[in-house]
Design a protein around this motif. Structure first.
Motif, short mmCIF file in Angstrom:
data_model
loop_
_atom_site.label_atom_id
_atom_site.label_comp_id
_atom_site.label_asym_id
_atom_site.label_seq_id
_atom_site.Cartn_x
_atom_site.Cartn_y
_atom_site.Cartn_z
N ARG A 237 0.81 -1.21 0.00
CA ARG A 237 0.00 0.00 0.00
C ARG A 237 0.85 1.27 0.00
NH1 ARG A 237 -5.07 0.04 2.44
NH2 ARG A 237 -4.25 1.62 3.82
N CYS A 238 1.90 1.25 -0.79
CA CYS A 238 2.75 2.43 -0.81
C CYS A 238 2.10 3.55 -1.60
CB CYS A 238 4.09 2.08 -1.45
SG CYS A 238 3.91 1.60 -3.16
N GLY A 239 1.18 3.21 -2.49
CA GLY A 239 0.47 4.24 -3.25
C GLY A 239 1.24 4.75 -4.45
N ASP A 240 2.40 4.19 -4.73
CA ASP A 240 3.19 4.66 -5.88
C ASP A 240 2.46 4.45 -7.20
OD1 ASP A 240 5.15 5.44 -4.24
OD2 ASP A 240 6.56 3.82 -4.71
N CYS A 241 1.74 3.33 -7.29
CA CYS A 241 1.05 3.04 -8.54
C CYS A 241 -0.02 4.08 -8.81
CB CYS A 241 0.45 1.64 -8.49
SG CYS A 241 -0.53 1.31 -7.04
N ALA A 242 -0.74 4.47 -7.76
CA ALA A 242 -1.79 5.47 -7.95
C ALA A 242 -1.19 6.83 -8.29
CB ALA A 242 -2.65 5.57 -6.70
N PRO B 229 6.81 -1.60 -5.84
CA PRO B 229 7.93 -2.20 -5.13
C PRO B 229 7.71 -3.68 -4.85
CG PRO B 229 6.67 -0.78 -3.67
CD PRO B 229 6.12 -0.59 -5.04
N SER B 230 6.46 -4.08 -4.79
CA SER B 230 6.18 -5.50 -4.54
C SER B 230 6.23 -6.30 -5.83
CB SER B 230 4.81 -5.65 -3.90
OG SER B 230 4.77 -4.99 -2.67
N GLN B 231 6.48 -5.63 -6.95
CA GLN B 231 6.58 -6.27 -8.25
C GLN B 231 5.35 -7.09 -8.59
OE1 GLN B 231 10.38 -7.77 -9.26
NE2 GLN B 231 11.40 -6.74 -7.61
S1 SF4 Z 1 2.67 0.11 -6.15
FE1 SF4 Z 1 2.37 -2.04 -5.68
S2 SF4 Z 1 2.71 -2.15 -3.49
FE2 SF4 Z 1 2.44 0.00 -3.96
S3 SF4 Z 1 0.23 0.35 -3.62
FE3 SF4 Z 1 0.52 -0.13 -5.79
S4 SF4 Z 1 0.17 -2.32 -5.90
FE4 SF4 Z 1 0.54 -1.86 -3.78
#
Ligand code: SF4
Ligand code: SF4
Lengths: 259, 624
Positions: free
Chosen positions: B352-357, B400-402
């Motif tokens: 849940r780092c939120g980078d994707c969003a 980051p979790s690939q």
């Molecule tokens: S980038 Fe990956 S780890 Fe981070 S919130 Fe999105 S799905 Fe989750």
């Protein structure tokens, strides 16, 4: 078979944890310089306990052990706790192990626990330690802030929650929240625990609300009476508010849904 | 170093395009065998048969299918399921062609050379030539059959995906062909605005095109937009178009369309970028159906490279089987470098780092979307914007979790499409029926146009005789007179509208409504059409009489018929109007018609189209 993309544009979990550890290095050096061998022993002990507990948890859940240890989550918790309670020694080692087993492994490992093990271990250790007012430690604070700034410049941590907390603390300086700023625990928890995605909301708005709420509770309690430990207080608030994270997420994400 | 990239805003995507743009486009050697997928098309050859280069192997059997032509001469070895160069390398029916090395071509049929070709005719022609767009034929048939106005035609030369430089090289080396193709499309599709948009990172292509396009009426726009700037909906928004009135065509498809329209060349090859962990990164023109491994070997992959990635650095996917063949969408083949062992670890749970969003250009919440896609909850996934996902792959690249976010979204959208198709298959013949309808409509349009042109010529000839008496004009056999009446009516109405238009702008709207109603009516059954045609002729006769009485010379506007000098035109109009009036008077009682209903319907359609075109033009004028 997983279809991996050719390009990676961000650090993976291991790299993130390493950078977070690296950012703690200045603070750790300051601590060792200030407190010498006792702090070093605490560091070693808590790290060992954390790693063992994590390995045990992984083993019990029949998950690979070494990759998980290498990823460094447990070590990060141990180092953070050493910086928070450098004199706790054995008590700290015990609490960090219990917290990792209960709050991390029992929830299902990485990314699954809603409550941050560091906050949990802090509460746990407080049960066994005699409350003594923590002195202000500007040197440690500065080193911590420097690390946190670097992390946020690298985009490893998100600034919304810590900054909101800080703003509330600064705004309420007139009612006597100034002493909080000298507490390393404030900076450590703000920079490394409040930025952990699992126990905080996932949207920027949610994080701001989370940080502001934390700040307001912290300031009101701190203004009412002088609690002995800012770290303990903040950790309890964080644990409490973590329970509200799903609600905050639901509220702030609702707007992003396309109906 | 990507590790030191600031994720949120200051992110700079490494482009990796440089390596593959240093050499000119090479031509791949003739492969020993080619494998051509038959998705959406009906095979029309048999195993064992010898085929020549350019020979039709399969015709499209639905609106999304494409014709398949033989890329070289040889024998059809088999028609069987083979793994395809698609995510997950699924098995699909394909044709295996063993080349005989002679590359013997059959003579090319000359392309239909009529400037008046309707857009539906053009779309079907391109479908039959195997020219692909983003999904299915370059010009979507459903769009071509509709009467949606085309306000903005975008030729998409953005190509922002890392590693890929196929369009870039095409624009550099084939600039004049491309310009000719664009010009042809401009003539046939008549967009209000035509823009060739190129990304700023292709200076060589920009200057080549600027030189080639000197004196053209359309614009070349250079834009500096971040990845995924080549995504059609994003680009449409960027250029201020709306989804309903904009068409966005890839340059590769436009180039192929130009070859088909100019020389009747079916699309049998495409440019492919070979890059990644290779010695000699380059672009090649490869025959469709060439094996991926053989192609990539031309660029000498490093011995340590591990597998082939089909596509670019972000949208690409690894091929489970590297003997698969390239297809119309294969813009790149990349040799994958092995990952450092530390990052090989299997995907971790979302932290849940939120980078994707943060990075998602479509402002989605990939972590939520992923959750619903993993649980196969397609309803929820749609709520979270699955259909808005441009499948750019940025979220996967930062996670980051690939987590395999992109793969998951791609699978789910395919699933969604399949579900929707299945729903449509509830009335199974519908797709095919639509397809037949498109073709019938095209035939009807062609016939109508031929008739209208011939009739117009006749009418012009008749009218040029100065002593043309009304009675003598009406003398020719009744069906010809009918046609004249219809054409006169169309002309008269057009001129009347022109007058109205000059008088007040508000009538343009009603004119357009008229035209649209007429166009819709024209598509209905022949019986209704015939009735309408009769009524229209009657009404037209009255209109024409009026117009003939009070039309002024200034009212002469463009008409579908060939245009004589203004004074002659005036003469023609009045005489024809008179003839029409008389004819209409005769036809007024519901007497048995001498003209068969079909022809009347066709004329009605032609009239409607002329009116619609006129109205469109008027609209265009009004806007500019
Ligand atoms: S980038 Fe990956 S780890 Fe981070 S919130 Fe999105 S799905 Fe989750
Ligand atoms: S692929 Fe990911 S980043 Fe790209 S549009 Fe879809 S959800 Fe957003």
């Amino acid at each position: 078979m997983t279809l991996t993309p050719l390009m990676r544009l961000g650090p993976d979990l291991t790299s993130r944890n390493r950078q977070q550890l690296l950012a703690l290095l200045p603070a750790l050096l300051v601590l060792l310089w200030q407190q010498g061998i006792a702090a070093l022993l605490t560091l070693l002990l808590s790290s060992l306990c954390a790693l063992l507990a994590d390995a045990l948890g992984q083993g019990l859940r029949a998950q690979p052990i070494l990759p998980c240890l290498r990823q460094g989550e447990a070590l990060l918790s141990a180092v953070l706790l050493t910086l928070l309670l450098p004199q706790a020694g054995l008590v700290l080692g015990g609490s960090v192990a219990v917290a990792i087993l209960l709050l991390r492994q029992l929830f299902g490992g990485n990314g699954q626990s809603l409550f941050h093990p560091v906050a949990g271990a802090l509460l746990l250790a407080a049960l066994y330690l005699s409350p003594s007012p923590a002195p202000a430690n500007p040197g440690l604070c500065l080193a911590t802030v420097a690390g946190a700034l670097w992390l946020s410049w690298r985009g490893i941590i998100r600034w919304q929650a810590p900054l909101s907390l800080l703003l509330v603390v600064l705004i309420s300086l007139p009612i006597g929240s100034g002493w909080l700023l000298g507490q390393p625990a404030l900076w450590l928890l703000a920079g490394w625990v409040m930025t952990d995605g699992c126990s905080t909301p996932v949207t920027p708005q949610g994080r701001m609300i989370y940080g502001q709420t934390t700040g307001m509770i912290l300031v009101s309690v701190a203004a009412l009476g002088q609690p002995s430990s800012a770290g303990l207080l903040l950790a309890s608030i964080l644990l409490l508010l973590s329970a509200a994270v799903p609600l905050l997420d639901a509220l702030t994400l609702q707007a992003k849904r396309r109906m | 170093m990507s590790d030191f990239t600031l994720l949120p805003n200051g992110m700079k995507l490494p482009s990796h395009k440089q390596a593959s743009t240093t050499r000119p486009i090479a031509t791949a050697a003739l492969p020993a065998q080619l494998q051509l997928a038959l998705a959406g098309s009906q095979c029309c050859v048999e195993p064992g048969q010898r085929v020549l280069k350019y020979q039709l192997l399969a015709r499209p059997d639905n609106a999304l299918g494409l014709a398949v032509h033989a890329p070289t001469s040889g024998h059809i070895h088999a028609i069987a399921p083979y793994p395809q160069a698609l995510p997950g390398t699924p098995l699909q029916t394909a044709l295996l062609l063993h080349s005989d090395g002679q590359d013997e071509a059959q003579p090319l049929a000359p392309p239909p050379d009529r400037a008046g070709q309707s857009r539906l005719e053009l779309a079907i022609f391109l479908q039959d030539m195997g020219v692909t767009g983003q999904h299915g034929p370059l010009l979507p048939l459903s769009w071509a059959a509709s009467d949606a106005p085309l306000e903005l035609l975008i030729i998409n030369g953005m190509e922002s995906e890392p590693y890929i430089s196929a369009d870039d090289m095409l624009m550099r080396e084939q600039a004049s062909e491309l310009v000719a193709a664009i010009q042809l499309l401009q003539q046939r599709l008549r967009p209000t605005r035509l823009v060739l948009v190129i990304r700023h990172d292709k200076p060589a292509a920009i200057s080549a095109l600027r030189t080639a396009a000197a004196g053209q009426t359309w614009q070349i726009e250079v834009r500096e937009a971040p990845y995924p700037a080549d995504d059609a909906p994003l680009l449409t928004r960027l250029l201020g178009g709306t989804a309903e009135t904009t068409l966005c065509l890839p340059v590769a498809g436009v180039h192929a369309a130009g070859q088909a329209m100019q020389h009747g060349l079916p699309c049998i090859s495409r440019i492919v970028t070979l890059s990644g962990a290779v010695e000699h990164a380059q672009n090649i023109r490869a025959l469709l159906g060439s094996p991926a491994r053989e192609l990539l070997a031309l660029a000498t992959p490093h011995p340590y490279s591990a597998g082939i990635i089909h596509g670019g650095g972000l949208r690409g996917f690894t091929l489970a089987d590297d003997s698969v063949a390239i297809h119309q969408h294969s813009n790149g083949l990349l040799a994958a470098a092995p990952r450092p062992s530390s990052s090989v670890a299997a995907a971790q749970p979302c932290v849940r780092c939120g980078d994707c969003a943060t990075i998602c250009p479509s402002q989605l919440q990939p972590q939520e979307l992923y959750w619903h896609c993993q649980t196969q909850d397609l309803m929820q996934a749609q709520d979270w914007g699955l259909t808005d996902c441009s499948q750019c792959g940025l979220c996967s690249a930062v996670c980051p979790s690939q987590l395999p976010l992109l793969d998951s979204f791609r699978n789910s959208s395919l699933q969604l499409q399949a579900d929707q198709q299945q729903q449509q298959a509830a009335d199974s013949a519908r797709q095919r029926h639509h397809f037949r309808q498109f073709r019938q409509e095209r035939d009807k349009q062609e016939k109508a146009q031929r008739l209208a042109e011939r009739a117009a010529q006749q009418a012009a000839k008749l009218a040029q005789t100065p002593s043309a008496h009304p009675a003598s004009a009406a003398k020719p056999e009744p069906s010809a007179a009918d046609k004249q009446a219809a054409i006169a009516a169309a002309m008269a109405r057009a001129s009347q509208r022109q007058q109205h238009h000059q008088g007040q702008t508000a009538t343009a709207a009603t004119a357009e409504q008229d035209a649209r109603a007429a166009a819709i009516a024209a598509n209905r059954q022949a019986a209704i059409d015939a009735a309408m045609a009769r009524a229209a002729a009657r009404k037209a006769a009255q209109d024409a009489a009026k117009a003939g009485a009070d039309s002024s010379p200034s009212a002469a506007g463009p008409t579908p018929a060939p245009e004589p000098a203004p004074d002659k035109q005036e003469l023609i109009r009045t005489s024809m109007a008179r003839a029409a009036a008389q004819k209409a008077a005769q036809a007024a009682p519901p007497a048995p018609t001498t003209m068969d209903d079909d022809k009347k319907a066709l004329i009605a359609a032609a009239m409607a189209r002329a009116a619609a075109r006129k109205a469109e033009r008027d609209d265009g004028e009004q806007e500019t």
